[in-house]
Design an enzyme around this catalytic site. Structure first.
Site, PDB file in Angstrom:
ATOM      1  N   CYS A  17       0.766  -1.066  -0.013  1.00 26.41           N
ATOM      2  CA  CYS A  17      -0.119  -0.546   0.011  1.00 26.41           C
ATOM      3  C   CYS A  17       0.658   1.631  -0.095  1.00 26.41           C
ATOM      4  O   CYS A  17       2.266   1.017   0.132  1.00 26.41           O
ATOM      5  CB  CYS A  17      -0.511  -0.025   1.021  1.00 26.41           C
ATOM      6  SG  CYS A  17      -1.942  -1.519   1.540  1.00 26.41           S
ATOM      7  N   ARG A  28       0.922   1.676  -6.430  1.00 31.03           N
ATOM      8  CA  ARG A  28       0.683   0.808  -5.581  1.00 31.03           C
ATOM      9  C   ARG A  28       0.176   0.101  -4.659  1.00 31.03           C
ATOM     10  O   ARG A  28       0.124  -1.352  -4.507  1.00 31.03           O
ATOM     11  CB  ARG A  28       2.420   1.274  -4.006  1.00 31.03           C
ATOM     12  CG  ARG A  28       3.699   1.616  -4.307  1.00 31.03           C
ATOM     13  CD  ARG A  28       4.672   2.059  -3.310  1.00 31.03           C
ATOM     14  NE  ARG A  28       4.816   1.150  -2.801  1.00 31.03           N
ATOM     15  CZ  ARG A  28       5.757   1.236  -2.649  1.00 31.03           C
ATOM     16  NH1 ARG A  28       6.935   1.399  -1.485  1.00 31.03           N
ATOM     17  NH2 ARG A  28       5.699  -0.580  -1.043  1.00 31.03           N
ATOM     18  N   TRP A  59      -4.083  -1.117  -0.528  1.00 30.64           N
ATOM     19  CA  TRP A  59      -4.775  -3.081  -1.492  1.00 30.64           C
ATOM     20  C   TRP A  59      -4.753  -4.343  -1.380  1.00 30.64           C
ATOM     21  O   TRP A  59      -4.215  -4.931   0.036  1.00 30.64           O
ATOM     22  CB  TRP A  59      -2.987  -3.013  -2.928  1.00 30.64           C
ATOM     23  CG  TRP A  59      -3.011  -3.643  -4.001  1.00 30.64           C
ATOM     24  CD1 TRP A  59      -3.334  -4.139  -5.285  1.00 30.64           C
ATOM     25  CD2 TRP A  59      -2.360  -5.458  -3.352  1.00 30.64           C
ATOM     26  NE1 TRP A  59      -3.151  -4.893  -5.204  1.00 30.64           N
ATOM     27  CE2 TRP A  59      -2.437  -5.795  -4.571  1.00 30.64           C
ATOM     28  CE3 TRP A  59      -2.742  -6.485  -2.277  1.00 30.64           C
ATOM     29  CZ2 TRP A  59      -2.514  -7.541  -4.983  1.00 30.64           C
ATOM     30  CZ3 TRP A  59      -2.095  -7.930  -2.545  1.00 30.64           C
ATOM     31  CH2 TRP A  59      -2.240  -7.930  -4.076  1.00 30.64           C
ATOM     32  N   ASN A  99       1.183  -0.585   7.376  1.00 29.39           N
ATOM     33  CA  ASN A  99       1.560  -1.184   5.770  1.00 29.39           C
ATOM     34  C   ASN A  99       2.336  -2.981   6.286  1.00 29.39           C
ATOM     35  O   ASN A  99       2.742  -2.616   7.001  1.00 29.39           O
ATOM     36  CB  ASN A  99       2.939  -0.982   4.774  1.00 29.39           C
ATOM     37  CG  ASN A  99       2.238  -0.853   3.354  1.00 29.39           C
ATOM     38  OD1 ASN A  99       1.657  -2.670   3.057  1.00 29.39           O
ATOM     39  ND2 ASN A  99       3.589  -0.798   2.263  1.00 29.39           N
ATOM     40  N   GLY A 100       2.033  -3.956   5.561  1.00 28.79           N
ATOM     41  CA  GLY A 100       1.983  -5.137   5.945  1.00 28.79           C
ATOM     42  C   GLY A 100       1.150  -6.326   6.624  1.00 28.79           C
ATOM     43  O   GLY A 100      -0.691  -5.725   6.735  1.00 28.79           O
ATOM     44  N   GLU A 146       9.795 -14.971 -19.302  1.00 29.47           N
ATOM     45  CA  GLU A 146       8.932 -13.810 -19.282  1.00 29.47           C
ATOM     46  C   GLU A 146       8.125 -12.823 -20.160  1.00 29.47           C
ATOM     47  O   GLU A 146       7.042 -12.347 -19.352  1.00 29.47           O
ATOM     48  CB  GLU A 146      10.296 -13.250 -18.544  1.00 29.47           C
ATOM     49  CG  GLU A 146       9.968 -11.180 -19.316  1.00 29.47           C
ATOM     50  CD  GLU A 146       9.066 -10.384 -18.882  1.00 29.47           C
ATOM     51  OE1 GLU A 146       9.050 -10.818 -17.508  1.00 29.47           O
ATOM     52  OE2 GLU A 146       9.020  -9.602 -18.814  1.00 29.47           O
ATOM     53  N   LYS A 200       4.339 -10.786 -18.816  1.00 29.43           N
ATOM     54  CA  LYS A 200       4.308  -9.151 -19.509  1.00 29.43           C
ATOM     55  C   LYS A 200       2.648  -9.079 -20.270  1.00 29.43           C
ATOM     56  O   LYS A 200       2.323  -8.891 -19.771  1.00 29.43           O
ATOM     57  CB  LYS A 200       5.137  -8.752 -21.123  1.00 29.43           C
ATOM     58  CG  LYS A 200       5.261  -7.802 -20.862  1.00 29.43           C
ATOM     59  CD  LYS A 200       6.411  -7.157 -18.950  1.00 29.43           C
ATOM     60  CE  LYS A 200       5.928  -7.350 -17.870  1.00 29.43           C
ATOM     61  NZ  LYS A 200       7.657  -7.571 -17.187  1.00 29.43           N
ATOM     62  N   GLU A 238      -0.297 -10.307 -17.661  1.00 31.87           N
ATOM     63  CA  GLU A 238      -0.697  -9.560 -17.120  1.00 31.87           C
ATOM     64  C   GLU A 238      -1.136  -7.683 -17.326  1.00 31.87           C
ATOM     65  O   GLU A 238      -1.857  -7.260 -16.154  1.00 31.87           O
ATOM     66  CB  GLU A 238       0.620  -8.865 -15.698  1.00 31.87           C
ATOM     67  CG  GLU A 238       1.878  -7.767 -16.401  1.00 31.87           C
ATOM     68  CD  GLU A 238       2.906  -7.625 -15.166  1.00 31.87           C
ATOM     69  OE1 GLU A 238       3.087  -7.746 -14.244  1.00 31.87           O
ATOM     70  OE2 GLU A 238       4.469  -7.732 -16.405  1.00 31.87           O
ATOM     71  N   HIS A 285       6.977 -32.481 -26.393  1.00 31.25           N
ATOM     72  CA  HIS A 285       6.453 -33.239 -25.194  1.00 31.25           C
ATOM     73  C   HIS A 285       5.075 -33.331 -24.801  1.00 31.25           C
ATOM     74  O   HIS A 285       4.515 -33.280 -22.971  1.00 31.25           O
ATOM     75  CB  HIS A 285       7.396 -32.981 -23.745  1.00 31.25           C
ATOM     76  CG  HIS A 285       9.085 -34.018 -24.468  1.00 31.25           C
ATOM     77  ND1 HIS A 285       9.403 -34.974 -24.740  1.00 31.25           N
ATOM     78  CD2 HIS A 285       9.866 -32.861 -25.075  1.00 31.25           C
ATOM     79  CE1 HIS A 285       9.956 -35.080 -25.133  1.00 31.25           C
ATOM     80  NE2 HIS A 285      11.020 -34.132 -25.747  1.00 31.25           N
ATOM     81  N   LYS A 338       2.557  -3.197  -8.015  1.00 26.46           N
ATOM     82  CA  LYS A 338       3.866  -2.718  -7.648  1.00 26.46           C
ATOM     83  C   LYS A 338       4.545  -2.738  -6.476  1.00 26.46           C
ATOM     84  O   LYS A 338       3.739  -2.369  -4.813  1.00 26.46           O
ATOM     85  CB  LYS A 338       4.601  -1.031  -8.247  1.00 26.46           C
ATOM     86  CG  LYS A 338       5.566  -1.332  -8.687  1.00 26.46           C
ATOM     87  CD  LYS A 338       5.958  -1.176  -9.350  1.00 26.46           C
ATOM     88  CE  LYS A 338       6.886  -1.302 -10.767  1.00 26.46           C
ATOM     89  NZ  LYS A 338       7.439  -2.117 -11.689  1.00 26.46           N
TER      90      LYS A 338
END
Ligand code: F6R
Length: 603
Positions: free
Chosen positions: A2, A28, A74, A100-101, A481, A485, A488, A504, A598
């Site tokens: 947050c 964030r 968040w 936060n946490g 990667e 991208k 998301e 396979h 983020k």
């Protein structure tokens, strides 16, 4: 995860000021927000669900005061509701807290507090801390036989309460009738900004107050700061000793954290790679040589990161194998603790991160440190927890990265890993030359025509349900990667595979028109990845080739320069642009993907 910001100073518009700062942290955490304004006598709290970016601050008509704090949430404990938004006020209204946490023992503490008569209105763990501080304050006031909340009593109450909490946190605390602000940290970042004439800011991230000051002091774990008319006093919560803090000047400008003429941070940051790769190379060669010597000397080197940084760690493995003939162990931060038994005194952990605050990577560092290993980090945020914990830090120098999807930090990390691999092979000059040439070629590549070509391809595939990315060698982790991208920001189901693995199992997923991106390097893997592209094409795939030359099998070709061992740095960029345009075509906000934030500071 947050955003947190507080202000204490001379300006009477503290409420507006912290909300303006909070808007800079929107990337964030963004499901709800709140503000508390303290005029020294009473504290007013206002909180709402929704995006802070959409708020017209003047509409709130906040009271005039020179102390305020704000938070954007968040959600972790409890849904997205106004009640769950911060700040939280204690049952009797004496204490207001932003947090936060995660408090791990909150249920147990809540039971005790309910028995003592405290009432709870939210589903958050934070409200437990708020009431616990109130409980401690009430006891302290009784003992001191006074009704006024002094800074000493507030300090005592906060410390007594925090001593009972288990977990990781950053707290901001205010008390009714007291004009001091207390901030405390264990595992979640807090930075103090030093403004003019006794003016202070406290935030989870520097961009929140960068507009107002370039001077900062870092709070470390188990430290607390109390800010009032006397200034900012730092205390070690374990020893109760006063701490002297150094004021550090920030090297980046406030404009670096703005969008400028770009519609989104993501595309701005993609385009910035014209310069950021060059900036990553411009490291002091002695620092790179020192880091390489540590790697060469280590008894077992581990590259650790999460998400995209985890994929970069995997690229590092290939680079070190190919260039330095060196074996590297690679783990995601969250998986690393499973391998703790292999860590010895002579081992080395290299933590790769943009934010320097990712909880799982930090935990890996803690585990390695307990075992006596050396710690190194490739990190973008100076002064972050990883930077402060590491024996040696190499900065990405990419400037603030604000879009949730990592782009410029990723290529800076790969640039530095390439440099390190060459340094380990005692071929640093050769590595620098290759990377300088690569940076120049990327500069030529990133032009409006290039972007328009990729957008045209995006338009042909923006309605698909699934797409796949294949690569071999160093471009295998880049395929993984690329899938991150695409997932998301476009929300299209995307997966990456090693070309050789197709037969396979994954080949069964290909049907007529399925887009399949082939990442091609002009090296020993070229013939085989082209053969894999032919296999998917034979099953109907629409093949988008990313490579230095056009191949017969490609339905679409996105050209990248031929840069030898720097290939993963160049193949990732067109996929970033493709993901960005797919997001726009599908009406998604590329800067703020749903369900993501983020800087993942919770486990
Ligand atoms: C994806 C992305 C994330 C981060 C991950 C680690 O685009 O950005 O997967 O790479 O959360 O974050 P840092 O690098 O801050 O440790």
């Amino acid at each position: 995860m947050c955003g947190i910001i507080a202000y204490r100073g001379r300006k009477k518009t503290a409420g507006n000021l912290v909300l303006t700062g909070l808007k800079k942290l929107e990337y964030r955490g963004y499901d709800s927000w709140g503000v508390a304004v303290n005029d020294g006598e009473s504290i007013s709290v206002c909180k709402k669900t929704g995006k802070i970016g959409e708020l017209n601050i003047a509409d709130l008509k906040l009271p005039r005061a020179s102390l305020a704090m704000a938070h954007s949430r968040w959600a972790t404990h409890g849904g997205v509701t106004q009640k769950n938004a911060h700040p939280h006020m204690s049952s009797q209204g004496k204490i207001v807290v932003i947090h936060n946490g995660i408090i791990e023992n909150y249920l147990e503490l809540k039971k005790k507090l309910v028995k003592k008569g405290h009432t709870f209105h939210s589903e958050t763990d934070t409200e437990v801390a708020t009431n616990l501080i109130e409980e401690e304050l009430t006891l302290a006031l009784k003992k001191a036989r006074q009704s006024e909340v002094s800074r000493e009593l507030l300090l005592h109450a906060v410390q007594s309460a925090l001593a009972q909490l288990e977990g990781r946190y950053a707290f901001l605390v205010m008390a009714e009738g007291c004009d001091a602000l207390v901030a405390a940290r264990r595992g979640s970042p807090l930075i103090v900004g030093v403004g003019e004439k006794g003016e202070y800011f406290v935030a989870s991230d520097i961009p929140a107050f960068r507009k107002y000051t370039e001077h900062v002091m870092y709070l470390d774990d188990e430290e607390l700061v109390i800010i009032d008319d006397k200034g900012a006093e730092f205390i070690d919560m374990r020893t109760q000793k006063l701490l002297k803090k150094r004021i550090i000047k920030i090297t980046w400008k406030s404009d670096d954290a703005e969008k400028g003429d770009f519609p989104h941070f993501m595309i701005k940051e993609i385009m910035e790679q014209k310069e950021t790769i060059q900036r990553a190379i411009n490291q002091e060669p002695r620092l790179i040589q020192r880091a390489a010597a540590m790697i060469n000397k280590a008894f077992g080197t581990y590259f650790v990161g999460c998400g995209t940084a985890g994929k970069v760690s995997m690229v590092g493995n290939y680079l070190f194998s190919k260039i330095a003939h060196k074996h590297i162990n690679v783990e995601f931060g969250s998986e690393f603790p499973n391998f703790r038994h292999f860590i010895k005194k002579g081992s080395l952990l290299l933590a790769i991160s943009q934010s320097g605050e990712t909880a799982d990577t930090l935990e890996a560092m803690e585990v390695a440190r307990e075992k006596g290993a050396k710690l190194m980090t490739l990190v973008n945020v100076e002064g972050s927890s990883m930077d402060r914990m590491a024996d040696l830090s190499i900065y990405l120098n990419a400037g603030p990265e604000k879009a949730v999807a990592s782009t410029k930090a990723t290529t800076a990390q790969m640039t530095l890993l390439t440099l390190l691999a060459y340094a380990c092979a005692d071929r640093l000059d050769e590595g620098r030359k290759l990377l300088i040439e690569t940076a120049a070629k990327i500069n030529d590549m990133l032009n409006p025509r290039y972007e328009a070509h990729i957008r045209a391809i995006a338009k042909k595939i923006d309605k698909v349900e699934s797409m796949y990315v294949i690569g071999r060698g160093m471009n295998y982790p880049m395929a993984l990667e690329a899938a991150i991208k695409l997932q998301e920001v476009s929300y299209i189901h995307a997966e990456g595979f090693a070309g050789g693995e197709l037969k396979h199992g994954p080949l069964a997923l290909i049907s007529k028109g399925t887009p399949c991106i082939a990442l091609v390097a002009n090296d020993e893997t070229r013939a085989e990845i082209i053969s894999n592209a032919t296999e998917v094409k034979a099953r109907g795939a629409y093949v988008i080739g990313v490579g230095p030359q056009n191949e017969d099998v490609f339905d679409e070709w996105i050209r990248v320069p031929d840069v030898g061992n720097a290939s993963p740095i160049v193949t990732t960029i067109p996929v970033q642009i493709l993901a960005y345009h797919l997001a726009l075509l599908r009406k998604n906000n590329p800067d703020m993907p749903r369900n993501l934030a983020k800087s993942v500071t919770v486990k």
